[in-house]
Design an enzyme around this catalytic site. Structure first.
Site, PDB file in Angstrom:
ATOM      1  CG  PHE A 474      -1.643  -1.218   1.647  1.00  0.00           C
ATOM      2  CD1 PHE A 474      -1.630  -2.148   0.334  1.00  0.00           C
ATOM      3  CD2 PHE A 474      -1.589  -1.940   2.382  1.00  0.00           C
ATOM      4  CE1 PHE A 474      -2.552  -3.294   0.915  1.00  0.00           C
ATOM      5  CE2 PHE A 474      -1.925  -2.844   3.287  1.00  0.00           C
ATOM      6  CZ  PHE A 474      -2.814  -3.886   2.144  1.00  0.00           C
ATOM      7  CG  HIS A 475       4.228   1.624   0.941  1.00  0.00           C
ATOM      8  ND1 HIS A 475       4.764   0.428   1.627  1.00  0.00           N
ATOM      9  CD2 HIS A 475       3.503   2.065   2.397  1.00  0.00           C
ATOM     10  CE1 HIS A 475       5.372   1.001   3.014  1.00  0.00           C
ATOM     11  NE2 HIS A 475       3.666   0.980   3.378  1.00  0.00           N
ATOM     12  N   PRO A 476       1.854   3.427  -3.427  1.00  0.00           N
ATOM     13  CG  PRO A 476      -0.809   3.697  -3.645  1.00  0.00           C
ATOM     14  CD  PRO A 476       0.536   3.201  -2.090  1.00  0.00           C
TER      15      PRO A 476
END
Length: 538
Positions: A474-476
């Site tokens: 979850f690190h875009p």
């Protein structure tokens, strides 16, 4: 929460998105009282108790009230699977629903940003901002601050299983490290968490709450911006939908997009800023050709190795019985301790697995819990998870609109594991995780491997495991890249190239993904953006 907003109202600054960076901006830009500020958020207020209790992370992960719940397109290298991409849809944005891990990344990350031509973004420039952010339990020193808005706490409990895993890390060559945000990142130890007194310290709590009653700050929730309005080459306002009606507000000074790596590029494209190849097929007039919008997507892909534990000492066991859950609840209620105060992950590790890496290239998140997917029901047996991700992936994806409606999700192509270098790191990372799980210190704890179903040894076996079970952590970032090359979107002052009075200030501006969790770097970007804006307004 400030004044009601009427159609045709004017403000000095309009901030789109009350997420991690947006709440910081709202506080800092309204702080002096000189400027009127409007903060627009598409989601609701952060009223759910599960947002504020650390273990509530599992309750918001798939809740459509607080989470946009995006998915990628089918990923070629992941057996055609669509990968879930949660994003916060609430005051505080993803800082209200994330895993609470406090990591800045490596000093070298920011020096590399500056080396790409982004003056003022080197480690020497951003370290004071990181220190300014912190109300750290450690207090003030060369690397930390003690008087900032954001609560940061140590994990004080030392569970037996986590202590064994740290010893195992020492045995496979990792030094103990009690501060991943200090002099060096490499090593194994306990994370610090974005909590204060046992509660989540989101930017909504730490930055927005102290500012929300200022007469010059207006906050409007459940207001989704549809597009930016322009006069010639100047951004002058936004159109948004609220309670079923379209409204317009104007900005006397600037509009700042802080909608995140997925929705900031989406909003630029809906407003006619982007590539004609994307916009024209949808019938959108190209207001300003900027082909980098939505490109340069980078993300951390994790490989979650799960193991059965020989002893019933895991969170799986606590959650399996009413007495265990009651004990956990009472411990939190009276002492603000135990699993409810920590969330999911206790221990982290940063290691080098590729021979050419000069700094750690993989990160571990270690949890005394197993489930088939994040936030799913725990397994009915003792278990623990070693989740490992590549820190600096080479693969690049994109985010582009596929309709003219802001309510429609954009098309996300992450393109995970599409380079040989990423596969080399993935294979080495899984091998390293297995070495950790079966180190001598784990003799009394590791019973067997659940996922993968048995120990995998050949490169092809590891490839199949990664293809079938990997998922994002979850690190875009990176889709409104900061720089001056042909695919950059903003300059080093975060101004959109070719458009006056319009900036982007969130994780989308990162030219390269940082070596760690992205919440605190995004908070820093909010602080840096406010510094730049106020510096130009004097």
């Amino acid at each position: 929460m400030g004044a009601l907003v009427n159609s045709q109202d004017e403000f000095d600054y309009v901030i789109v998105g009350a997420g991690t960076a947006g709440c910081v901006l709202a506080n800092r830009l309204s702080e002096s009282g000189k400027y009127s500020v409007l903060l627009l958020e598409a989601g609701p207020r952060d009223l759910s108790p599960w947002i504020h209790i650390p273990i509530g992370y599992g309750k918001t992960m798939f809740n459509p009230k607080y989470n946009w719940g995006f998915y990628t397109e089918p990923e070629k290298e992941l057996n055609g699977r669509r990968i879930y991409q949660p994003r916060g849809k609430v005051l505080g944005g993803s800082s209200s629903i994330n895993g609470l891990i406090y990591i800045r990344g490596q000093a070298e990350d920011y020096d590399l940003w500056e080396g790409l031509g982004n003056q003022g973004w080197g480690w020497k420039n951003v370290l004071p901002l990181f220190r300014k952010i912190e109300n750290n339990e450690r207090g003030c020193d060369e690397y930390h601050g003690g008087g900032g808005p954001l609560g940061i706490s140590n994990i004080h409990e030392r569970p037996e299983l986590m202590e064994a895993i740290i010893k195992a890390g020492n045995q496979v060559g990792l030094p103990s490290n009690d501060d991943f945000n200090g002099k060096t990142q490499e090593g194994i130890g306990y994370f610090q968490l974005l909590t204060k007194n046992g509660f989540r310290s989101s930017t909504a709590v730490s930055y927005l709450n102290p500012a929300k009653n200022r007469p010059n700050l207006s906050i409007l929730t459940e207001a989704q911006v549809q597009k930016i309005l322009f006069k010639k080459t100047m951004a002058i306002g936004v159109q948004f939908k609220h309670q079923g009606a379209l409204k317009t507000v104007h900005a006397n000074k600037e509009i700042i997009l802080a909608a995140g790596a997925i929705q900031s590029p989406q909003l630029l494209e809906l407003s006619g800023i982007g590539s004609s190849k994307v916009l024209q097929p949808l019938g959108i007039d190209v207001f300003h050709e900027l082909p980098g919008v939505g490109e340069n997507l980078q993300d951390h892909l994790q490989f979650r190795l799960m193991y059965r534990c020989k002893k019933p000492i895991t969170t799986n066991d606590t959650l399996r019985s009413w007495t265990g859950m009651m004990g956990m609840g009472l411990k939190y209620m009276f002492n603000r301790t135990g699993p409810m105060a920590v969330g999911i992950n206790h221990v982290g590790a940063f290691a080098k697995v590729l021979p050419e890496s000069k700094t750690p290239d993989i990160q571990f998140h270690v949890a005394a819990l197993t489930a088939d997917k994040v936030a799913d029901k725990p397994h009915p047996w003792p278990g623990f998870t070693l989740s490992v991700c590549q820190l600096r992936p080479e693969s690049r994806g994109s985010i582009h609109i596929q309709s003219t409606k802001a309510a429609d999700a954009p098309l996300i192509k992450a393109n995970y594991l599409t380079t040989d270098g990423d596969w080399r790191c993935a294979i080495a990372a899984v091998k390293y995780a297995q070495e950790l799980a079966y180190a001598p210190a784990m003799k009394d704890y590791t019973e067997s491997s659940y996922r993968p179903a048995s120990k995998v040894s050949t490169d092809e076996e590891i490839r199949e495991f990664c293809r079938e079970y990997s998922a994002t952590i979850f690190h875009p970032v990176g889709t409104c890249k900061m720089g001056s090359d042909e695919v950059s979107v903003v300059d080093s002052n975060l101004r959109v190239h070719g458009i006056a009075n319009l900036r982007v200030a969130d994780g989308s501006i990162m030219p390269l993904l940082v070596s760690g969790n992205t919440s605190i770097p995004s908070t820093m970007i909010g602080e840096k953006a406010a510094q730049l804006i106020l510096g130009e307004s004097r």
